[in-house]
Design an enzyme around this catalytic site. Structure first.
Site, mmCIF file in Angstrom:
data_model
loop_
_atom_site.group_PDB
_atom_site.id
_atom_site.type_symbol
_atom_site.label_atom_id
_atom_site.label_comp_id
_atom_site.label_asym_id
_atom_site.label_seq_id
_atom_site.Cartn_x
_atom_site.Cartn_y
_atom_site.Cartn_z
ATOM 1 N N LYS A 25 0.869 -1.184 0.000
ATOM 2 C CA LYS A 25 0.000 0.000 0.000
ATOM 3 C C LYS A 25 0.895 1.219 0.000
ATOM 4 O O LYS A 25 1.742 1.376 0.881
ATOM 5 C CB LYS A 25 -0.894 -0.042 1.250
ATOM 6 C CG LYS A 25 -1.515 1.279 1.673
ATOM 7 C CD LYS A 25 -2.612 1.051 2.721
ATOM 8 C CE LYS A 25 -2.672 2.143 3.756
ATOM 9 N NZ LYS A 25 -3.690 1.870 4.798
ATOM 10 N N LYS A 38 -10.992 -0.719 11.098
ATOM 11 C CA LYS A 38 -10.013 -0.609 12.183
ATOM 12 C C LYS A 38 -10.839 -0.585 13.462
ATOM 13 O O LYS A 38 -11.653 0.334 13.645
ATOM 14 C CB LYS A 38 -9.250 0.720 12.104
ATOM 15 C CG LYS A 38 -8.391 0.905 10.885
ATOM 16 C CD LYS A 38 -7.715 2.274 10.912
ATOM 17 C CE LYS A 38 -6.896 2.478 9.649
ATOM 18 N NZ LYS A 38 -6.346 3.841 9.546
HETATM 19 O O1 OSB Z 1 -4.790 5.595 6.892
HETATM 20 O O2 OSB Z 1 -4.456 3.553 7.238
HETATM 21 C C1 OSB Z 1 -4.214 4.717 7.519
HETATM 22 C C2 OSB Z 1 -1.429 4.883 10.148
HETATM 23 C C3 OSB Z 1 -1.883 5.925 10.931
HETATM 24 C C4 OSB Z 1 -3.045 6.585 10.580
HETATM 25 C C5 OSB Z 1 -3.749 6.188 9.434
HETATM 26 C C6 OSB Z 1 -3.319 5.120 8.661
HETATM 27 C C7 OSB Z 1 -2.117 4.484 9.008
HETATM 28 C C8 OSB Z 1 -1.513 3.406 8.226
HETATM 29 C C9 OSB Z 1 -0.592 2.449 8.958
HETATM 30 O O3 OSB Z 1 -1.659 3.268 7.042
HETATM 31 C C10 OSB Z 1 -1.122 1.097 9.031
HETATM 32 C C11 OSB Z 1 -0.495 0.265 10.135
HETATM 33 O O4 OSB Z 1 -0.876 0.420 11.311
HETATM 34 O O5 OSB Z 1 0.344 -0.581 9.826
HETATM 35 MG MG MG Z 2 -6.115 4.677 5.530
#
Ligand code: OSB
Ligand code: MG
Length: 368
Positions: A162, A263
């Site tokens: 990603k 999440k």
């Molecule tokens: O948008 O998914 C997101 C981390 C902090 C805030 C938002 C996001 C993220 C990540 C990290 O993409 C994903 C992870 O925890 O490995």
């Molecule tokens: Mg995200």
């Protein structure tokens, strides 16, 4: 019945190995609020992994802590609850603050699992014993640096990549990754840094066979996402905009997305996460488990819920060693052949380190 005898709320701050840049800004150190709950002779932990600043969704860690301190912890302590559903219902009148609620609910799940003698995976009805994992790569100063890290992660076995994108750092980097690494599973995350005025960028991205574009538009929007989805072929996945099963129902009904990133922290816990999972399954919307750079504690609950059958895309589940010098669990999980085994017991599998929690504590308060 589970009688909550005592609750501790703990604000921690972890140094990170390298900064993490996204369309909303840069994460330079990682805050979280932990809940340590005492009930029925057991101790349970939960994590609310909000960010230090209000950049992703409005809730930030000082705020999560304050809501726990002023409302959630005092209202829960001394009371009895039969299960996580009735526990979550007891504070559902408190609006918003999903990260704070997640910390509290997960600590209760940890105790509930111990008293039932079952794993959270089994309690929620999980069917997968290992979770496919991808890496979420921050925005880098140059495309070259992105290519270098993609190469490292693919060699380590990660099953999809990603790329974080923002206006001016998007089509070029996707093109370069496709040219160098070919037909890998590839997706992008805009973290709400675009508007409908950028529709040509998304039409250009359609040429690269991305699995999905995550949250390109407003953090609280579904209307414009529905407009955009009609103009592009790449599936839109919502992250920031979905804070509840009600939000998911509305987004699906207007065609704002074809995929949802679940999440637990963003939706208030595992009870709501399961509702969204079930709703998506009924509507043919595949889901996957996102992350908030949680410590091993938060990742434990993310892995547990990701075992449900409609989690069909790879999770953002990089081990804490990628972000942190040191985790607050003794034995952080590892990625093996692109998968992580679903843990069944927080203490036996990961082991929470009180010593490390103390080392990184900003403030702490006890309710009994
Ligand atoms: O948008 O998914 C997101 C981390 C902090 C805030 C938002 C996001 C993220 C990540 C990290 O993409 C994903 C992870 O925890 O490995
Ligand atoms: Mg995200």
């Amino acid at each position: 019945m589970i009688k909550i005898e005592k609750i501790e709320i703990i604000h921690i701050r972890l140094p990170i190995v390298h900064t993490f840049t996204t369309g909303f800004g840069t994460v330079k150190e990682k805050d979280s609020v932990l809940v340590k709950m005492y009930a029925n002779g057991c101790i349970g932990y939960g994590e609310g992994s909000s960010l230090q600043d209000p950049l992703y969704i409005p809730e930030f860690t000082d705020e999560s802590y304050l809501v726990l301190q002023k409302y959630l912890a005092p209202n829960a302590v001394g009371k009895e609850f039969a299960n996580p559903e009735t526990f979550a219902a007891s504070y559902s009148h408190i609006r918003g603050h999903s990260f704070a609620k997640t910390a509290l609910e997960c600590a209760f799940w940890d105790i509930y699992a111990q008293t039932e003698g079952k794993s959270i995976k089994d309690l929620v009805g999980g069917t997968q014993i290992k979770i496919e994992v991808g890496e979420s790569l921050g925005i880098k100063p140059t495309v070259e640096e992105v290519l270098e890290e993609v190469g490292v992660r693919l060699a380590e076995g990660y099953r999809r990549i990603k790329l974080k994108i923002k206006p001016g750092f998007d089509v070029e980097v996707v093109k370069a990754v496709r040219e160098k690494f070919g037909d890998i599973k590839l997706m992008v995350d805009g973290n709400s840094s675009y508007t409908l005025a950028h529709v040509d960028t998304f039409k250009a991205l359609d040429a690269y066979g991305l699995t999905m574009i995550e949250q390109p538009l407003g953090y609280d929007d579904i209307i414009d996402h529905a407009v955009l989805q009609k103009q592009i072929t790449t599936p839109i996945c919502l992250d920031e905009s979905i804070l509840s099963a009600e939000d998911a129902r509305k987004a699906i009904s207007i065609g704002a997305c074809k995929i949802i990133n679940i999440k637990p922290g963003r939706v208030g816990g595992l009870v709501e996460a399961k509702k969204i999972h079930d709703l998506c399954a009924e509507n043919n919307i595949g889901v996957w488990c996102g992350g908030m750079l949680e410590t091993g504690i938060g990742r434990y609950f993310n892995l547990s819920i990701a075992s449900l059958p409609n989690f069909v895309y790879a999770a953002d589940m990089s081990p804490s060693t990628i972000f942190y010098k040191e985790d607050i669990v003794e034995r952080p999980f590892v990625v093996k052949d692109g998968f992580v085994i679903v843990p069944t017991d927080l203490q036996k599998d990961f082991g929470v380190s009180e010593e490390k929690i103390t080392k990184y504590t900003v403030k702490r308060e006890v309710f009994e």
